[in-house]
Design a protein around this motif. Structure first.
Motif, PDB file in Angstrom:
ATOM      1  N   ASN A   1       0.820  -1.204   0.000  1.00 25.59           N
ATOM      2  CA  ASN A   1       0.000   0.000   0.000  1.00 25.59           C
ATOM      3  C   ASN A   1       0.858   1.260   0.000  1.00 25.59           C
ATOM      4  O   ASN A   1       0.837   2.051   0.938  1.00 25.59           O
ATOM      5  CB  ASN A   1      -0.912   0.006   1.238  1.00 25.59           C
ATOM      6  N   GLU A   2       1.605   1.462  -1.075  1.00 22.35           N
ATOM      7  CA  GLU A   2       2.513   2.612  -1.114  1.00 22.35           C
ATOM      8  C   GLU A   2       1.807   3.884  -1.569  1.00 22.35           C
ATOM      9  O   GLU A   2       0.910   3.855  -2.410  1.00 22.35           O
ATOM     10  CB  GLU A   2       3.705   2.317  -2.032  1.00 22.35           C
ATOM     11  N   LYS A   3       2.260   5.008  -1.045  1.00 22.92           N
ATOM     12  CA  LYS A   3       1.689   6.312  -1.381  1.00 22.92           C
ATOM     13  C   LYS A   3       1.740   6.574  -2.886  1.00 22.92           C
ATOM     14  O   LYS A   3       2.728   6.280  -3.544  1.00 22.92           O
ATOM     15  CB  LYS A   3       2.453   7.413  -0.654  1.00 22.92           C
TER      16      LYS A   3
ATOM     17  N   ASP B   1      -3.339   2.897  -2.418  1.00 27.98           N
ATOM     18  CA  ASP B   1      -2.654   3.468  -1.259  1.00 27.98           C
ATOM     19  C   ASP B   1      -3.587   3.735  -0.082  1.00 27.98           C
ATOM     20  O   ASP B   1      -3.151   3.794   1.065  1.00 27.98           O
ATOM     21  CB  ASP B   1      -1.879   4.736  -1.631  1.00 27.98           C
TER      22      ASP B   1
ATOM     23  N   ASN C   1      -7.472  -0.224  -1.375  1.00 26.62           N
ATOM     24  CA  ASN C   1      -6.759  -1.480  -1.173  1.00 26.62           C
ATOM     25  C   ASN C   1      -7.759  -2.623  -0.980  1.00 26.62           C
ATOM     26  O   ASN C   1      -7.652  -3.680  -1.615  1.00 26.62           O
ATOM     27  CB  ASN C   1      -5.831  -1.366   0.043  1.00 26.62           C
TER      28      ASN C   1
ATOM     29  N   ASN D   1       3.281   3.495   5.569  1.00 24.44           N
ATOM     30  CA  ASN D   1       2.739   3.948   4.288  1.00 24.44           C
ATOM     31  C   ASN D   1       1.320   4.488   4.454  1.00 24.44           C
ATOM     32  O   ASN D   1       0.945   5.490   3.831  1.00 24.44           O
ATOM     33  CB  ASN D   1       2.734   2.809   3.269  1.00 24.44           C
ATOM     34  N   TYR D   2       0.525   3.822   5.268  1.00 22.22           N
ATOM     35  CA  TYR D   2      -0.836   4.324   5.508  1.00 22.22           C
ATOM     36  C   TYR D   2      -0.800   5.703   6.156  1.00 22.22           C
ATOM     37  O   TYR D   2      -1.567   6.603   5.779  1.00 22.22           O
ATOM     38  CB  TYR D   2      -1.623   3.351   6.393  1.00 22.22           C
TER      39      TYR D   2
ATOM     40  N   CYS E   1      -0.373   8.488   3.901  1.00 22.23           N
ATOM     41  CA  CYS E   1      -1.560   8.770   3.077  1.00 22.23           C
ATOM     42  C   CYS E   1      -2.734   9.239   3.933  1.00 22.23           C
ATOM     43  O   CYS E   1      -3.898   9.170   3.506  1.00 22.23           O
ATOM     44  CB  CYS E   1      -1.965   7.515   2.297  1.00 22.23           C
TER      45      CYS E   1
END
Length: 279
Positions: free
Chosen positions: A147-149, A154, A159, A179-180, A183
């Motif tokens: 879950n990358e920006k 993301d 997701n 990563n969350y 975002c």
């Protein structure tokens, strides 16, 4: 029992230095992303065999291929990207791992910054991922989605949308709390609860409220609670260090040996404090 792994190119581009630090930290697995400043998918088959033999001699296994698959605009050539994806399967097979880390594509190139509408390219993202999942199933490898920006998946909602829509045991989820946070999503309990049915892998880094990177437990990810919950829920997979303490780039991060050791020791201290054994 959980197993510790690491994106060892965070330590050094040099394979021998990567191995030396991993051994000093009692880490027996590696998420192979790059060696000698060459991305894992661009290494020759001969280099892959050399890496495999060197790691095996050091008692280190390959946990996952840290591929850049899916880190391209959704409107770029999918045919060309599929060739690269097929290479990731070949590399995974050669290194005796079932896991390939992937992403879910960037917004189309033609969209101007700030005007991205993820819903407009959702169907194409899902179509691309379904084809890759079909190939993964045929090869008996597992795709683990990070879950990358700035990629489609993301956010928690997008997701989950991907995981539900693809609905395949060969397309699973990476939990990356930092990563969350980047975002503006809540990693725990929100992201954890939402993606738990598909949880297959965990990436460890942490981020402070001001956006700077931190070792696990010194940022806002609530790693102590996350680890306790993982243990409570019977998680027995890989937990991979990806600290990004010195630099965080689009395709890889860097910490250096000393900062990597700090990150490793912070994580292992959290695990020891809760009496969660690992290998």
């Amino acid at each position: 029992m959980i197993r510790l792994s690491a994106f060892a190119d965070e330590i050094s581009p040099d394979l021998n230095e990567q191995i030396a630090v991993l051994q000093s930290e009692n880490i027996h697995y590696i998420d192979l992303r790059s060696v000698w400043k060459v991305n894992v998918l661009d290494l020759s088959s001969q280099q892959i065999q050399e890496i495999k033999q060197t790691l095996a001699a050091a008692g280190i296994g390959v946990a996952a291929i840290g591929s850049p698959i899916g880190k391209v605009p959704i409107d770029s050539s999918f045919e060309e990207h599929l060739e690269r994806f097929d290479r990731s399967i070949a590399v995974a097979k050669a290194l005796d791992t079932r896991y390939i880390r992937i992403f879910s594509f960037y917004a189309p190139v033609k969209e101007e910054a700030g005007s991205t509408n993820p819903a407009a390219y959702r169907d194409e993202v899902i179509s691309h991922l379904q084809e890759m999942t079909r190939r993964a199933r045929a090869a008996d490898v597992l795709l683990i989605h990070e879950n990358e920006k700035a990629i489609y998946g993301d956010s928690i909602a997008r997701n989950v949308d991907l995981l539900q829509s693809i609905n395949d045991s060969h397309f699973r989820s990476v939990l990356d709390p930092a990563n969350y946070l980047q975002c503006d999503q809540v990693p725990y309990p929100d992201a954890y609860e939402a993606t738990k049915p598909w949880l297959e892998y965990v990436h460890v880094k942490d981020v402070r409220p001001d956006g700077s990177m931190a070792v696990a437990g010194e940022g806002a990810s609530d790693w102590a609670a996350i680890l306790q919950r993982l243990r409570q829920d019977g998680y027995d997979g890989f937990i991979a260090l990806e600290p990004h303490l010195a630099a965080a780039g689009q395709y890889q991060g860097f910490s250096g040996p000393d900062l990597f050791r700090r990150a490793s020791q912070a994580l292992q201290t959290l695990l020891r404090n809760m009496d969660w054994s690992y290998e």
